[in-house]
Scaffold this motif. Structure first.
Motif, PDB file in Angstrom:
ATOM      1  N   ALA A 112      38.962  75.368  79.112  1.00 37.08           N
ATOM      2  CA  ALA A 112      39.353  74.192  78.122  1.00 37.08           C
ATOM      3  C   ALA A 112      40.425  73.405  78.383  1.00 37.08           C
ATOM      4  CB  ALA A 112      39.184  74.786  76.791  1.00 37.08           C
ATOM      5  N   ALA A 113      41.632  74.215  79.133  1.00 36.21           N
ATOM      6  CA  ALA A 113      42.717  73.552  78.983  1.00 36.21           C
ATOM      7  C   ALA A 113      42.859  72.921  80.563  1.00 36.21           C
ATOM      8  CB  ALA A 113      43.994  74.273  78.934  1.00 36.21           C
ATOM      9  N   GLY A 114      41.941  72.885  81.399  1.00 37.13           N
ATOM     10  CA  GLY A 114      41.727  72.280  82.714  1.00 37.13           C
ATOM     11  C   GLY A 114      42.311  73.391  83.781  1.00 37.13           C
ATOM     12  N   LYS A 115      42.628  74.663  83.516  1.00 34.29           N
ATOM     13  CA  LYS A 115      42.862  75.816  84.273  1.00 34.29           C
ATOM     14  C   LYS A 115      41.768  75.904  85.356  1.00 34.29           C
ATOM     15  CE  LYS A 115      44.895  80.632  84.499  1.00 34.29           C
ATOM     16  NZ  LYS A 115      45.506  81.468  83.868  1.00 34.29           N
ATOM     17  N   ARG A 136      41.674  79.463  78.252  1.00 33.79           N
ATOM     18  CA  ARG A 136      41.199  78.880  77.088  1.00 33.79           C
ATOM     19  C   ARG A 136      39.630  78.995  77.242  1.00 33.79           C
ATOM     20  NH1 ARG A 136      43.884  78.807  72.464  1.00 33.79           N
ATOM     21  NH2 ARG A 136      43.401  76.526  72.100  1.00 33.79           N
ATOM     22  N   TRP A 137      38.997  79.565  76.140  1.00 37.09           N
ATOM     23  CA  TRP A 137      37.654  79.523  76.361  1.00 37.09           C
ATOM     24  C   TRP A 137      36.807  79.296  74.945  1.00 37.09           C
ATOM     25  CZ3 TRP A 137      35.666  78.541  80.752  1.00 37.09           C
ATOM     26  CH2 TRP A 137      34.351  78.538  81.286  1.00 37.09           C
ATOM     27  N   LEU A 138      35.728  78.722  74.848  1.00 32.88           N
ATOM     28  CA  LEU A 138      34.952  78.796  73.541  1.00 32.88           C
ATOM     29  C   LEU A 138      34.527  80.258  73.036  1.00 32.88           C
ATOM     30  CD1 LEU A 138      33.616  77.056  71.459  1.00 32.88           C
ATOM     31  CD2 LEU A 138      31.651  76.888  72.898  1.00 32.88           C
ATOM     32  N   ILE A 145      37.771  77.083  70.499  1.00 31.67           N
ATOM     33  CA  ILE A 145      38.529  77.494  71.557  1.00 31.67           C
ATOM     34  C   ILE A 145      39.615  78.413  71.362  1.00 31.67           C
ATOM     35  CG2 ILE A 145      39.812  76.537  73.357  1.00 31.67           C
ATOM     36  CD1 ILE A 145      36.975  75.573  73.458  1.00 31.67           C
ATOM     37  N   GLU A 146      39.645  79.422  72.068  1.00 33.48           N
ATOM     38  CA  GLU A 146      40.666  80.388  71.797  1.00 33.48           C
ATOM     39  C   GLU A 146      41.448  80.988  73.242  1.00 33.48           C
ATOM     40  OE1 GLU A 146      38.983  83.495  69.526  1.00 33.48           O
ATOM     41  OE2 GLU A 146      38.475  82.406  67.679  1.00 33.48           O
ATOM     42  N   ASN A 147      42.401  81.562  73.176  1.00 37.70           N
ATOM     43  CA  ASN A 147      42.953  82.476  74.206  1.00 37.70           C
ATOM     44  C   ASN A 147      42.022  83.537  74.393  1.00 37.70           C
ATOM     45  OD1 ASN A 147      45.551  81.135  74.479  1.00 37.70           O
ATOM     46  ND2 ASN A 147      45.739  81.662  72.509  1.00 37.70           N
TER      47      ASN A 147
END
Length: 296
Positions: A112-115, A136-138, A145-147
């Protein structure tokens, strides 16, 4: 009055207790607080990954990947599931999202952060056969969205992974919890407040945030939501991973200014990594209350 500090042995034990997971009789339910849930999550992820590795080694790729993909199969436990890629980035199994991912090359998949999630995983696995990655994923349970941390194991040309979520409390949430604790202590008194701060059901645990209370004059824990077994222990000699006497600094700050922040480094039991921690503290009579949050 003569001050009695904890011995080096007791101090080491205190450090270990504060920094390491508490023992649990079993896996915590998914709705419990941080003191149980995050540590149980890591444990459950490891256990599921161990089982998946063993199954793959005993039954071979074709049978194993089919089993990992079963939505209601033995390798899908609520938010815990196995996913697997080969060393070219081809997704061969995914118990959490069979549709759209399995059967495709996902080397360009990003979080989710583009990593570049899969590229990073492959690069790390080429160097270390076992380890973990963060991204970061749903979280489909919270719809936020969380770690997330995925533990992985390389088996021949495949990488097996099992992930778990590690929600982090923010500075705003830490301050809100501290304000709540201060108000409760003033309203309800020492006994009721310390009992609540020490309890999993006391209402003072949120994600990886908890309340601790230390006597300003004697340096003894009155409460610690993360490790209630330490109540009564003198922790003035406690130092962080870099040797900083953070409890002494908290007491000094409480005496001189009444409130503030003490920064130090500490192992985050959710991620098992040494990270920056910031404890917001406030004095209430002869006790300092604190809530700490992690940052990277």
């Amino acid at each position: 009055m003569k001050r009695h500090y904890i011995s080096a042995l007791t101090l080491a034990a205190a450090s270990a207790l504060l920094a390491m997971p508490a023992a649990h009789a079993g896996d915590a339910p998914a709705t419990s607080h941080y003191g149980s849930i995050e540590r149980a999550q890591a444990k459950r992820a490891t256990e599921l990954l161990d089982s998946a590795v063993e199954y793959l080694q005993k039954n071979g790729p074709e049978k194993a990947f089919a089993k990992f993909n079963e939505p209601a199969g033995p390798f899908v436990h609520g938010p815990y599931y196995v996913y697997a890629v080969d060393m070219d980035g081809f997704m061969v199994a995914n118990g959490g999202s069979q549709v759209g991912l399995v059967g495709k090359n996902e080397i360009d998949l990003r979080d989710a952060a583009g990593k570049p999630l899969i590229r990073d995983l492959l690069e790390q696995a080429r160097v270390n056969d076992t380890g973990s990655i963060e991204y970061r994923w749903l979280n489909r349970v919270s719809n936020h969205i969380e770690n997330k941390v995925s533990q992985y194991r390389k088996v021949d040309k495949y990488i097996l992974c099992v992930g778990y979520y590690t929600p982090r409390g923010s500075v705003e949430e830490a301050q809100e919890l501290l304000d709540k604790a201060v108000a409760y202590l003033k309203k309800s008194g020492d006994k009721a407040a310390f009992t609540a701060f020490n309890s999993q059901q006391g209402g003072f645990l949120h994600n990886d945030l908890y309340v601790f209370a230390i006597g300003i004059d004697d340096g003894r824990y009155r409460a610690s939501g993360d490790s209630p077994q330490l109540s009564g222990m003198d922790v003035r000699g406690l130092r962080d991973a870099a040797g900083k006497p953070m409890v002494e600094e908290m007491i000094k700050l409480a005496k001189s200014k009444g409130s503030g922040t003490v920064d130090f480094v500490w192992r985050n039991p959710a991620t098992n990594a040494v990270e920056q921690k910031h404890s917001l503290i406030q004095r209430v009579d002869n006790v300092l209350l604190g809530v700490g949050y992690y940052s990277k």
